[in-house]
Motif scaffolding. Structure first.
Motif, PDB file in Angstrom:
ATOM      1  N   ARG A 122       0.842  -1.192   0.000  1.00 28.26           N
ATOM      2  CA  ARG A 122       0.000   0.000   0.000  1.00 28.26           C
ATOM      3  C   ARG A 122       0.882   1.248   0.000  1.00 28.26           C
ATOM      4  NH1 ARG A 122      -2.094  -2.127   4.581  1.00 28.26           N
ATOM      5  NH2 ARG A 122      -1.753  -0.123   5.615  1.00 28.26           N
ATOM      6  N   LYS A 123       0.435   2.280  -0.655  1.00 26.73           N
ATOM      7  CA  LYS A 123       1.234   3.501  -0.791  1.00 26.73           C
ATOM      8  C   LYS A 123       1.435   4.197   0.547  1.00 26.73           C
ATOM      9  CE  LYS A 123       1.463   2.675  -5.109  1.00 26.73           C
ATOM     10  NZ  LYS A 123       2.670   1.949  -5.583  1.00 26.73           N
ATOM     11  N   ASP A 124       0.510   3.963   1.502  1.00 29.68           N
ATOM     12  CA  ASP A 124       0.626   4.626   2.798  1.00 29.68           C
ATOM     13  C   ASP A 124       1.342   3.761   3.838  1.00 29.68           C
ATOM     14  OD1 ASP A 124      -1.296   2.672   3.137  1.00 29.68           O
ATOM     15  OD2 ASP A 124      -2.759   3.965   4.120  1.00 29.68           O
ATOM     16  N   THR A 213      -1.528  -6.298   4.041  1.00 29.48           N
ATOM     17  CA  THR A 213      -0.085  -6.396   4.280  1.00 29.48           C
ATOM     18  C   THR A 213       0.642  -6.907   3.036  1.00 29.48           C
ATOM     19  OG1 THR A 213      -0.470  -6.864   6.622  1.00 29.48           O
ATOM     20  CG2 THR A 213       1.678  -7.461   5.749  1.00 29.48           C
ATOM     21  N   HIS A 214       1.850  -6.414   2.843  1.00 26.20           N
ATOM     22  CA  HIS A 214       2.736  -6.962   1.804  1.00 26.20           C
ATOM     23  C   HIS A 214       3.879  -7.701   2.479  1.00 26.20           C
ATOM     24  CE1 HIS A 214       5.274  -7.577  -1.597  1.00 26.20           C
ATOM     25  NE2 HIS A 214       6.255  -6.884  -1.027  1.00 26.20           N
ATOM     26  N   ILE A 215       4.251  -8.856   1.921  1.00 28.93           N
ATOM     27  CA  ILE A 215       5.310  -9.696   2.486  1.00 28.93           C
ATOM     28  C   ILE A 215       6.401  -9.927   1.452  1.00 28.93           C
ATOM     29  CG2 ILE A 215       5.851 -11.979   3.423  1.00 28.93           C
ATOM     30  CD1 ILE A 215       2.569 -11.802   3.996  1.00 28.93           C
ATOM     31  N   ASN A 216       7.644  -9.678   1.851  1.00 30.60           N
ATOM     32  CA  ASN A 216       8.809 -10.072   1.059  1.00 30.60           C
ATOM     33  C   ASN A 216       9.384 -11.331   1.690  1.00 30.60           C
ATOM     34  OD1 ASN A 216       8.942  -7.705  -0.741  1.00 30.60           O
ATOM     35  ND2 ASN A 216       9.417  -6.588   1.133  1.00 30.60           N
ATOM     36  N   ALA A 217       9.217 -12.474   1.026  1.00 28.98           N
ATOM     37  CA  ALA A 217       9.717 -13.759   1.526  1.00 28.98           C
ATOM     38  C   ALA A 217      11.075 -14.014   0.890  1.00 28.98           C
ATOM     39  CB  ALA A 217       8.741 -14.877   1.185  1.00 28.98           C
ATOM     40  N   VAL A 218      12.132 -13.909   1.686  1.00 27.12           N
ATOM     41  CA  VAL A 218      13.487 -13.843   1.135  1.00 27.12           C
ATOM     42  C   VAL A 218      14.374 -15.006   1.574  1.00 27.12           C
ATOM     43  CG1 VAL A 218      15.565 -12.389   0.985  1.00 27.12           C
ATOM     44  CG2 VAL A 218      13.309 -11.316   1.090  1.00 27.12           C
ATOM     45  N   GLY A 219      14.189 -15.496   2.792  1.00 26.38           N
ATOM     46  CA  GLY A 219      15.180 -16.393   3.368  1.00 26.38           C
ATOM     47  C   GLY A 219      15.245 -17.787   2.787  1.00 26.38           C
ATOM     48  N   ALA A 220      14.106 -18.362   2.409  1.00 20.26           N
ATOM     49  CA  ALA A 220      14.077 -19.757   1.949  1.00 20.26           C
ATOM     50  C   ALA A 220      14.237 -19.815   0.434  1.00 20.26           C
ATOM     51  CB  ALA A 220      12.769 -20.420   2.356  1.00 20.26           C
ATOM     52  N   ASP A 229       3.672 -20.152   6.304  1.00 20.66           N
ATOM     53  CA  ASP A 229       2.837 -21.349   6.410  1.00 20.66           C
ATOM     54  C   ASP A 229       1.898 -21.441   5.200  1.00 20.66           C
ATOM     55  OD1 ASP A 229       0.645 -19.660   6.939  1.00 20.66           O
ATOM     56  OD2 ASP A 229       0.178 -20.564   8.878  1.00 20.66           O
ATOM     57  N   SER A 230       1.263 -22.597   5.035  1.00 22.13           N
ATOM     58  CA  SER A 230       0.442 -22.850   3.848  1.00 22.13           C
ATOM     59  C   SER A 230      -0.752 -21.912   3.770  1.00 22.13           C
ATOM     60  CB  SER A 230      -0.028 -24.312   3.838  1.00 22.13           C
ATOM     61  OG  SER A 230       1.067 -25.184   3.696  1.00 22.13           O
ATOM     62  N   ASP A 231      -1.338 -21.576   4.910  1.00 24.95           N
ATOM     63  CA  ASP A 231      -2.485 -20.664   4.909  1.00 24.95           C
ATOM     64  C   ASP A 231      -2.098 -19.309   4.324  1.00 24.95           C
ATOM     65  OD1 ASP A 231      -4.117 -22.572   6.032  1.00 24.95           O
ATOM     66  OD2 ASP A 231      -3.916 -21.809   8.080  1.00 24.95           O
ATOM     67  N   LEU A 232      -0.934 -18.801   4.710  1.00 27.82           N
ATOM     68  CA  LEU A 232      -0.495 -17.494   4.222  1.00 27.82           C
ATOM     69  C   LEU A 232      -0.190 -17.543   2.736  1.00 27.82           C
ATOM     70  CD1 LEU A 232       0.250 -14.584   4.660  1.00 27.82           C
ATOM     71  CD2 LEU A 232       2.478 -15.324   5.547  1.00 27.82           C
ATOM     72  N   SER A 233       0.530 -18.560   2.298  1.00 29.07           N
ATOM     73  CA  SER A 233       0.845 -18.676   0.869  1.00 29.07           C
ATOM     74  C   SER A 233      -0.420 -18.799   0.035  1.00 29.07           C
ATOM     75  CB  SER A 233       1.747 -19.893   0.623  1.00 29.07           C
ATOM     76  OG  SER A 233       3.028 -19.697   1.173  1.00 29.07           O
ATOM     77  N   ALA A 234      -1.427 -19.504   0.563  1.00 28.67           N
ATOM     78  CA  ALA A 234      -2.670 -19.712  -0.177  1.00 28.67           C
ATOM     79  C   ALA A 234      -3.509 -18.440  -0.250  1.00 28.67           C
ATOM     80  CB  ALA A 234      -3.483 -20.837   0.461  1.00 28.67           C
ATOM     81  N   GLN A 235      -3.526 -17.653   0.808  1.00 27.21           N
ATOM     82  CA  GLN A 235      -4.372 -16.467   0.809  1.00 27.21           C
ATOM     83  C   GLN A 235      -3.713 -15.267   0.147  1.00 27.21           C
ATOM     84  OE1 GLN A 235      -4.016 -16.356   5.365  1.00 27.21           O
ATOM     85  NE2 GLN A 235      -4.650 -14.268   4.941  1.00 27.21           N
ATOM     86  N   GLU A 285      -6.951  -2.481  -1.386  1.00 25.26           N
ATOM     87  CA  GLU A 285      -6.245  -2.112  -0.155  1.00 25.26           C
ATOM     88  C   GLU A 285      -6.199  -3.237   0.877  1.00 25.26           C
ATOM     89  OE1 GLU A 285      -4.699   1.267   0.481  1.00 25.26           O
ATOM     90  OE2 GLU A 285      -4.727   0.635  -1.613  1.00 25.26           O
ATOM     91  N   ASN A 286      -7.119  -4.195   0.768  1.00 28.40           N
ATOM     92  CA  ASN A 286      -7.179  -5.267   1.765  1.00 28.40           C
ATOM     93  C   ASN A 286      -6.475  -6.548   1.337  1.00 28.40           C
ATOM     94  OD1 ASN A 286      -8.679  -3.888   3.780  1.00 28.40           O
ATOM     95  ND2 ASN A 286     -10.524  -4.122   2.531  1.00 28.40           N
TER      96      ASN A 286
END
Length: 317
Positions: A122-124, A213-220, A229-235, A285-286
């Motif tokens: 999100r821009k804000d 929310t935006h997520i940068n998944a970097v470590g794996a 977790d699978s719920d987060l990747s799926a949604q 936005e959501n």
């Protein structure tokens, strides 16, 4: 032939410059003016690895990042990752430069996450969570604070002292730095989350992440390893840096796919296409967006090209 050591790289490949270099190479990867191959990981004794990442740029260069991953170095005084980038000239095939790979990797990885976040967050966005407070945690702090007007940064690490150290670095930048005892505490108010840990099993759960929310998944960066977790990747609305890399190397994407949570179509696309305007990023936005950063050879080569051309230009003056 130039030799650019860690000190030289850190002095000349500054965060603001690297953001521009990474934005350009991410576009080039989709325009077809650079070529690369998936990293080759050669197993060595004691679970150690020799990694090779080759690539080619139409502008007149080719090369490879070559590094050792020595998990057995813990407590020895030697880092777990060591290596160099070799840059060759297209016309005669000569070695133009040898570049410290670890400083380049550290700086460009944070920069790529920041470039992706500008497109997908999100821009804000003003609250950042960093999970993993080592070198990559600090690199992501530098890049994200360059790209966003951050007010608060939450830090978490399996080593509480590392989380507090990074939080103190945040405070020195004039922002609120809060070290957290748990991942849930660190992420529940965050607008952007960066996971930069060596964990092979999920540390971040979808139930803890707020809408938008935006997520940068970097470590794996292996098919059997993941931080989400699978719920987060799926949604999440799932993007990568490279399609082949995600479909072959991303445990964050592949493990839930094997569980039947979604098909290959769940990969919405890559950030280069969003930068080029070929594809939409965030839809509302959501929406939760995910950027899976696996690292590309052409990113390392782009940094080596920048350093080489900058040095040649300075020499000419």
């Amino acid at each position: 032939m130039y030799i650019f050591d860690q000190k030289y790289v850190e002095e000349h490949l500054t965060t603001d410059v690297c953001l521009k270099v990474m934005e350009e190479v991410l576009k080039e990867e989709r325009q077809g003016t650079v070529t690369q191959y998936l990293r080759t990981a050669i197993p060595l004794p004691n679970t150690n690895i020799l990694g090779i990442m080759p690539g080619y740029a139409d502008k007149g260069y080719f090369g490879a990042k070559i590094l050792s991953v020595y998990h057995t170095n813990g407590g020895s005084g030697y880092p777990s990752h060591q290596g160099e980038i070799l840059l060759f000239g297209k016309e005669h095939g000569e070695v133009l430069a040898i570049v410290d790979a670890m400083s380049v990797t550290k700086i460009r990885t944070g920069a790529v996450s920041a470039v992706a976040s500008v497109q997908l967050a999100r821009k804000d966005a003003e609250k950042l969570a960093i999970l993993g407070c080592g070198a990559q945690g600090r690199s992501h702090l530098e890049a994200m604070s360059e790209a966003f007007a951050l007010k608060t940064v939450y830090t978490w690490d399996v080593c509480p002292e590392a989380a507090e150290s990074l939080a103190e670095a945040v405070r020195k930048k004039g922002m609120e730095g809060i070290s957290c005892d748990t991942v849930e505490e660190a992420v529940r108010e965050a607008d952007i989350i960066c996971t930069v840990t060596p964990s092979k099993t999920p540390i971040l759960k979808g139930a803890w992440v707020k809408p938008g929310t935006h997520i940068n998944a970097v470590g794996a960066c292996a098919p059997a390893d993941r931080e989400l977790d699978s719920d987060l990747s799926a949604q999440g609305h799932f993007f990568g840096d490279n399609i082949d890399s995600v479909l072959h190397e991303s445990g964050d994407f592949l493990i839930p796919q094997k569980e039947g949570r979604y098909g290959e179509e769940h990969l919405a696309g890559v950030i280069g296409d969003v930068l080029l305007g070929r594809q939409k990023g965030r839809s509302d936005e959501n929406e939760i967006t995910i950027f899976e950063a696996l690292g590309m050879a052409v990113e390392d080569i782009a940094c080596a090209i920048f350093l080489y051309e900058q040095a040649k230009e300075a020499e000419a003056k």
